[in-house]
Design an enzyme around this catalytic site. Structure first.
Site, short mmCIF file in Angstrom:
data_model
loop_
_atom_site.label_atom_id
_atom_site.label_comp_id
_atom_site.label_asym_id
_atom_site.label_seq_id
_atom_site.Cartn_x
_atom_site.Cartn_y
_atom_site.Cartn_z
N THR A 162 0.87 -1.17 0.00
CA THR A 162 0.00 0.00 0.00
C THR A 162 0.91 1.22 0.00
O THR A 162 2.09 1.10 0.30
CB THR A 162 -0.87 -0.01 1.28
OG1 THR A 162 -1.89 -0.98 1.12
CG2 THR A 162 -1.53 1.30 1.59
N ARG A 190 -13.54 -7.81 -2.54
CA ARG A 190 -12.91 -7.72 -1.21
C ARG A 190 -12.45 -6.27 -0.96
O ARG A 190 -11.83 -5.64 -1.80
CB ARG A 190 -11.70 -8.65 -1.16
CG ARG A 190 -10.93 -8.61 0.16
CD ARG A 190 -9.76 -7.67 0.13
NE ARG A 190 -8.97 -7.70 1.35
CZ ARG A 190 -8.01 -6.82 1.64
NH1 ARG A 190 -7.73 -5.85 0.80
NH2 ARG A 190 -7.34 -6.90 2.76
N VAL A 191 -12.76 -5.77 0.20
CA VAL A 191 -12.32 -4.42 0.58
C VAL A 191 -11.55 -4.52 1.89
O VAL A 191 -12.01 -5.16 2.84
CB VAL A 191 -13.54 -3.48 0.74
CG1 VAL A 191 -13.09 -2.12 1.25
CG2 VAL A 191 -14.27 -3.32 -0.59
N ASP A 193 -8.79 -2.37 4.79
CA ASP A 193 -8.89 -1.22 5.70
C ASP A 193 -8.67 0.12 5.00
O ASP A 193 -9.14 1.16 5.48
CB ASP A 193 -7.86 -1.37 6.82
CG ASP A 193 -6.43 -1.42 6.27
OD1 ASP A 193 -6.20 -2.13 5.26
OD2 ASP A 193 -5.55 -0.74 6.83
N THR A 212 -0.88 0.37 6.89
CA THR A 212 -0.61 -0.61 5.84
C THR A 212 -0.42 -1.98 6.48
O THR A 212 0.22 -2.10 7.53
CB THR A 212 0.64 -0.24 5.02
OG1 THR A 212 0.98 -1.36 4.20
CG2 THR A 212 1.84 0.12 5.89
N GLY A 213 -0.97 -2.99 5.85
CA GLY A 213 -0.85 -4.33 6.41
C GLY A 213 -2.04 -5.15 5.96
O GLY A 213 -2.86 -4.67 5.17
N GLY A 215 -5.35 -5.97 5.76
CA GLY A 215 -6.44 -5.10 6.17
C GLY A 215 -7.44 -5.75 7.10
O GLY A 215 -8.00 -5.11 7.99
N1 ASP Z 1 -4.07 -2.70 3.94
C1 ASP Z 1 -4.13 -3.12 2.57
C2 ASP Z 1 -5.31 -4.00 2.37
O1 ASP Z 1 -5.56 -4.84 3.19
C3 ASP Z 1 -2.89 -3.81 2.11
C4 ASP Z 1 -1.59 -3.22 2.62
O2 ASP Z 1 -1.57 -2.22 3.29
O3 ASP Z 1 -0.54 -3.78 2.35
O4 ASP Z 1 -5.95 -3.90 1.35
#
Ligand code: ASP
Length: 296
Positions: A162, A190-191, A193, A212-213, A215
């Protein structure tokens, strides 16, 4: 004397040890310098975070915009959001397809619509109605970002990435923006965070945050508002507030990172993954970009 200003950027918390992210770090460093110049020249935090994220989207270096991967149905569905602290104005789009700058559309939702969030087909209709650049041939447009192979995408293992930016401008106002291609192997619709205001993105009078991570874990852990509430109501230091969320993400089995800036211009970044591509700068802090170094 310059009023305080601060800017932090992230390019995702999914880097792999052993990969070379030199190009990404150079890009982040260059962007942070550009952002610093804009802030010093009096650009608003809202404009600067949008410019930073839009630039990362078109670079193809990150899992956002041009660097996104298709979902299991073969479509590129992207999410983005943006928020201004002192007005609490916010805009977001989710599962938008074939638009060059999802964060630009999120900004238009903020500026030009009574809504906060527009999703899917509606987000596309909104983008087209507001003349956003469309991707005519997605096969030729999207590219593998740095550190991601075709095998990663085919493994469908929720690897992710992200981009995000948080800023304090010289008027004392805060803003945050985040944009993503999501996780690899995500099903249609799919959605995560990222487009959820108060989860992947938040800004108020005191703090601006971009996460980021994976979600799903950030949503289940409460997201960015957990950080804001810890900072403002529980007396956490900025760093403790970030870890309030991240510890919960980790306890649930998730990984990721986040960046934040406070009204005083303090910057904090944290991750529980192997690294987080990131850069920061302020009136007190030289531009610094890294991926795997511990946060300082
Ligand atoms: N947070 C983002 C999601 O889950 C992915 C990411 O931040 O790496 O869509």
């Amino acid at each position: 004397m310059t009023n305080p200003y601060a800017l932090a950027l992230h390019g995702g918390a999914g880097p792999k040890p052993g990969e070379d992210y030199t190009i990404v770090e150079a890009h982040l460093e260059e962007l942070a310098k550009e952002g610093e110049n804009l802030l010093k020249a009096g650009e608003t935090a809202l404009d600067v975070v949008e410019i930073m994220v839009a630039n990362m989207e078109i670079s193809g270096l990150y899992v956002a915009g041009k660097g996104s991967a298709p979902n299991t149905a073969g479509d590129y569905e992207l999410d983005a959001s943006i928020m201004e602290g002192h007005t609490r104005n916010a805009g977001s789009v989710s599962a938008i397809q074939d638009i060059v700058s999802p964060v630009g559309v999120a900004r238009a939702v903020l500026d030009k619509s009574p809504c906060v969030m527009i999703t899917g087909h509606g987000a596309n209709l909104f983008a087209v109605a507001h003349d956003f650049e469309q991707i005519k041939n997605s096969e030729n447009y999207y590219t593998l970002p740095v550190g991601v192979s075709q095998a990663d995408i085919e493994q469908h293992d929720m690897t992710h990435g992200t981009v995000g930016a948080v800023a304090l401008d010289i008027y004392g106002n805060l803003a945050s923006a985040t944009s993503t291609g999501g996780v690899f192997g995500k099903p249609a619709g799919r959605v995560g965070d990222t487009p959820i205001i108060g989860n992947g993105t938040w800004a108020d009078d005191d703090i601006a945050i971009s996460c980021t991570g994976t979600g799903e874990y950030f949503i289940r852990a409460g997201g960015a508002l957990t950080v804001a509430n810890g900072y403002k109501m529980a007396g956490d230091s900025l760093n403790e507030a970030l870890w309030r969320l991240l510890d919960e993400v980790g306890r649930l089995g998730g990984d990721g990172g986040l960046i934040a800036v406070s009204k005083s211009g303090e910057i904090a970044m944290a991750f529980n993954s192997d690294g987080m591509k990131r850069a920061s700068v302020s009136n007190k802090r030289e531009v610094y970009a890294t991926t795997f170094a511990p946060c300082r």
